[in-house]
Design an enzyme around this catalytic site. Structure first.
Site, mmCIF file in Angstrom:
data_model
loop_
_atom_site.group_PDB
_atom_site.id
_atom_site.type_symbol
_atom_site.label_atom_id
_atom_site.label_comp_id
_atom_site.label_asym_id
_atom_site.label_seq_id
_atom_site.Cartn_x
_atom_site.Cartn_y
_atom_site.Cartn_z
ATOM 1 N N HIS A 97 -8.724 5.401 -1.208
ATOM 2 C CA HIS A 97 -7.914 5.636 -0.009
ATOM 3 C C HIS A 97 -7.152 4.380 0.392
ATOM 4 C CE1 HIS A 97 -6.869 7.095 4.049
ATOM 5 N NE2 HIS A 97 -7.164 5.863 4.434
ATOM 6 N N GLU A 98 -7.834 3.242 0.421
ATOM 7 C CA GLU A 98 -7.170 1.995 0.804
ATOM 8 C C GLU A 98 -6.096 1.613 -0.207
ATOM 9 O OE1 GLU A 98 -7.465 1.001 3.685
ATOM 10 O OE2 GLU A 98 -9.266 2.124 4.209
ATOM 11 N N HIS A 101 -2.847 3.271 0.490
ATOM 12 C CA HIS A 101 -1.940 2.538 1.391
ATOM 13 C C HIS A 101 -1.114 1.513 0.625
ATOM 14 C CE1 HIS A 101 -3.379 4.415 4.975
ATOM 15 N NE2 HIS A 101 -4.605 3.932 4.870
ATOM 16 N N HIS A 105 2.937 1.303 0.365
ATOM 17 C CA HIS A 105 3.713 0.087 0.599
ATOM 18 C C HIS A 105 4.649 -0.184 -0.569
ATOM 19 C CE1 HIS A 105 3.661 -4.488 1.691
ATOM 20 N NE2 HIS A 105 4.765 -3.894 2.074
#
Length: 228
Positions: A97-98, A101, A105
């Site tokens: 999940h991280e 991100h 980006h």
């Protein structure tokens, strides 16, 4: 409106507690589901970044629990110690999940860009907002503009909460799609990761609903003061 707000706030607090409790129990459950591939959360994260062609993001360990986050400023995927080191479905879900991100980006995902621009505004707003709102309520009859200023500042934090929703859901979708397409997990592990991320996302939904309700409450106070 005061009593109605108290009832609504109580309902939101209860729902928030239920979601948080359910999230905690889900992560405890899936933390016991060990990965057959034997990979740690850090290894999962590094592979997802590499598979997406991202070479300039580091995966690091950060102290504490539930401290996992992606920092777009220094391009680091920060994983809590448990997620970084453990080899279970919960750790895989959080790590992926991280990294979702980080992928956002890298591709310039518009909702993440918008949220990043709101961060400094929300940071300043959080410092002074409650004091301005309190003073605005106390001075409503003599200086109603102060409460209006407080409402505008609070609205910025509400917008931030709303913008966060698509960012978090998209990151989870990217994570789950990668885990499935690369066959990183077994069917049972994939189901566990999906369930864990589903409940994590619901905490952001509760936060957004609570922020909207509170904003409407302050607006009602301001409008009532103007009528009087």
């Amino acid at each position: 409106m005061g009593m109605s707000y108290l009832i609504l706030a109580g309902a939101i607090m209860l729902f928030s507690w239920l979601v948080s409790s359910r999230l905690k129990s889900k992560f405890e459950l899936y933390s016991k589901l060990q990965l057959q591939n034997g990979m740690t959360g850090a290894e999962i994260a590094e592979k997802m970044l590499a598979d997406n062609g991202i070479r300039d993001v580091r995966v690091i360990s950060t102290p504490g629990q539930l401290t996992d986050h992606y920092n777009p400023v220094d391009k680091t995927v920060n994983l809590s110690e448990a997620v970084y080191n453990q080899r279970n479905a919960a750790a895989a879900a959080v790590a992926a999940h991280e990294c979702g991100h980080a992928v956002q980006h890298a591709v310039g995902y518009q909702w993440l860009t918008m949220r990043s621009k709101l961060v400094p505004i929300v940071s300043v707003a959080s410092t002074y907002m409650q004091w301005i709102l309190l003073a605005g309520i106390l001075m409503l009859r003599s200086f109603p503009q102060l409460l209006l200023i407080g409402i505008i500042i609070f609205a910025a934090t509400t917008i931030f909460s709303i913008v966060t929703l698509p960012v978090e859901y998209d990151a989870s979708n990217r994570a789950l799609a990668w885990l499935e397409n690369k066959r990183m997990l077994t069917q049972q592990e994939q189901a566990g990761a999906k369930d864990a991320l589903k409940w994590a996302a619901r905490t952001y939904v509760v936060a957004a609903i609570g922020s909207i309700a509170t904003l409407l409450y302050y607006v009602s106070i301001y409008m009532g003061g103007r009528r009087n």
